[in-house]
Write an enzyme that holds these catalytic residues in place. Structure first.
Site, short mmCIF file in Angstrom:
data_model
loop_
_atom_site.label_atom_id
_atom_site.label_comp_id
_atom_site.label_asym_id
_atom_site.label_seq_id
_atom_site.Cartn_x
_atom_site.Cartn_y
_atom_site.Cartn_z
N TRP A 21 2.65 59.80 65.57
CA TRP A 21 4.07 59.55 65.36
C TRP A 21 4.35 59.79 63.88
CZ3 TRP A 21 0.53 55.72 66.33
CH2 TRP A 21 0.33 54.76 65.33
N ASP A 45 -2.67 61.04 71.30
CA ASP A 45 -1.63 60.31 72.02
C ASP A 45 -0.30 60.44 71.31
OD1 ASP A 45 -0.80 58.06 74.01
OD2 ASP A 45 -0.13 57.38 72.04
N TYR A 50 8.87 59.39 70.17
CA TYR A 50 8.41 59.15 68.81
C TYR A 50 9.13 60.07 67.83
CZ TYR A 50 4.46 56.46 70.73
OH TYR A 50 3.67 55.54 71.38
N PRO A 203 -5.06 48.46 68.12
CA PRO A 203 -6.35 47.75 68.02
C PRO A 203 -6.52 47.05 66.68
CG PRO A 203 -6.66 50.11 67.72
CD PRO A 203 -5.24 49.92 68.15
N LEU A 204 -5.71 47.42 65.69
CA LEU A 204 -5.77 46.76 64.38
C LEU A 204 -4.64 45.75 64.20
CD1 LEU A 204 -6.59 49.86 62.13
CD2 LEU A 204 -8.17 48.32 63.30
N ARG A 224 3.58 48.01 56.65
CA ARG A 224 4.52 47.90 57.76
C ARG A 224 5.32 46.59 57.70
NH1 ARG A 224 3.61 49.22 64.13
NH2 ARG A 224 5.73 48.73 64.78
N GLY A 280 -3.54 54.99 64.22
CA GLY A 280 -2.59 55.79 63.46
C GLY A 280 -3.04 55.83 62.02
N GLN A 286 -7.70 57.48 55.94
CA GLN A 286 -7.72 56.38 56.91
C GLN A 286 -8.33 56.83 58.23
OE1 GLN A 286 -3.51 55.55 56.81
NE2 GLN A 286 -3.78 53.79 55.45
N GLU A 289 -12.12 56.86 57.96
CA GLU A 289 -12.68 55.52 58.08
C GLU A 289 -12.69 55.03 59.53
OE1 GLU A 289 -11.82 50.93 56.51
OE2 GLU A 289 -10.40 52.56 56.04
#
Length: 336
Positions: A21, A45, A50, A203-204, A224, A280, A286, A289
């Site tokens: 997105w 995905d 989006y 998941p985070l 965010r 994302g 990121q 990682e």
């Protein structure tokens, strides 16, 4: 990058999927998607809604340079993509028109996994499932799935598919992480029995489990919770108790020589019913990682420690599907 079967299907998807997105700029989104390919991520995905369809356009541009057979593209339909009354939902009209638009933007002749973004109570379920089945029979869609449906809604869809001979749901895309476990008692049990794989989002926990939100500290610039999307963030996640408990996970991750995001992803993937975890990113680093979380295994002692730390703030109420978390750890106070 390891791969897992999607439920009882023969489709193999990467343990880490890239969630496409536009969270910053079009250029940065393209750079992150390219890095995902470099890291061995094969599952991408997205959704028609989006960034007002722009996310699919950017992803299509990136994946047009990859061998089509080497990637799995998942997109969704239901959320509004225009001002008209038929620009949303799961009617036959909207599904067929949205699929055509997604195929065009993604620059492909087929969608690997096409999912109902939410349940549409206004449209007969038979109409929705027949439209999906027609897309499968036309070769435009290979597998169908749902996102944030309750167990009862999935049961109803499976019953109709069985009676009508429609293609069955093979994937479910729920929110699932260390502190949001509402799928475990009903949805996960049903999907395990029916062979439906989980492609989990958040998941985070919207960045909460990365450790960037610290007790007593101001919100990080650009985060965010501190940005324009704050109204969509789990407001209850920013209480001192929640942040204190999440901060304790840092020592667990350090002892394993992994980062907190990798710990959170490994926790999700420790469940054999989870086929993939969607991540994302706003920067390529990121993705580097989080992709490295594939293959990390947590032993029972580590899992027990995580539960000891987080249990008071874990949400398990299945009635909260498809609600968003708003008050981690405060349900007991509300019930009192």
């Amino acid at each position: 990058m390891r791969h897992r079967a999607l439920g009882r299907s023969g489709l193999q998807i990467s343990e880490i999927a890239y969630g496409s997105w536009i969270s910053t700029t079009e250029d940065s989104a393209e750079a992150v998607a390219r890095e995902a390919l470099e890291q061995g991520i094969t599952t991408f995905d997205t959704a028609d809604a989006y960034a007002g369809t722009l996310a699919e356009t950017v992803l299509g541009r990136v994946l047009s340079g990859a061998r089509r057979e080497s990637v799995v593209i998942s997109t969704k339909v239901c959320a509004p993509v225009g001002p008209g009354p038929n620009d949303r939902g799961l009617s036959r009209k909207h599904i067929m028109e949205s699929a055509a638009g997604s195929l065009r933007r993604l620059r492909t002749d087929h969608i690997d996994i096409y999912q109902a973004h939410r349940y549409d109570a206004r449209t007969p379920l038979e109409e929705t499932l027949r439209a999906f089945d027609d897309l499968v029979r036309q070769g435009k869609v290979l597998y169908i799935g749902v996102s944030e449906w309750t167990a009862d809604q999935i049961v109803a869809a499976l019953k109709i598919a069985g009676e009508m001979g429609f293609d069955r749901i093979i994937s479910n895309q729920p929110q699932y992480n260390m502190v949001w476990r509402v799928i475990e008692s009903e949805v996960l049990e049903l999907c395990t029995r029916e062979g439906i794989g989980q492609i989990v989002w958040s998941p985070l926990a919207q960045g909460l489990l990365t450790g960037k939100y610290r007790p007593g500290a101001p919100l990080p610039p650009g985060s965010r919770a501190g940005g324009p999307a704050r109204s969509q963030f789990a407001v209850g996640a920013l209480t001192e108790d929640v942040l204190d408990r999440v901060a304790q996970l840092a020592s667990v991750a350090a002892e394993l020589s992994i980062t907190m995001p990798q710990l959170a992803l490994a926790w999700v993937l420790r469940n054999p019913q989870v086929s993939s975890a969607i991540v994302g990113a706003t920067a390529p680093g990121q993705i580097v990682e989080t992709a490295a979380a594939s293959g990390i295994e947590l032993d029972d002692d580590v899992l027990a420690r995580i539960d000891d730390i987080l249990e008071p703030i874990v949400e398990r109420d299945p009635a909260k599907t498809p609600a968003h978390p708003t008050d981690y750890g405060r349900q007991s106070e509300h019930d009192a």
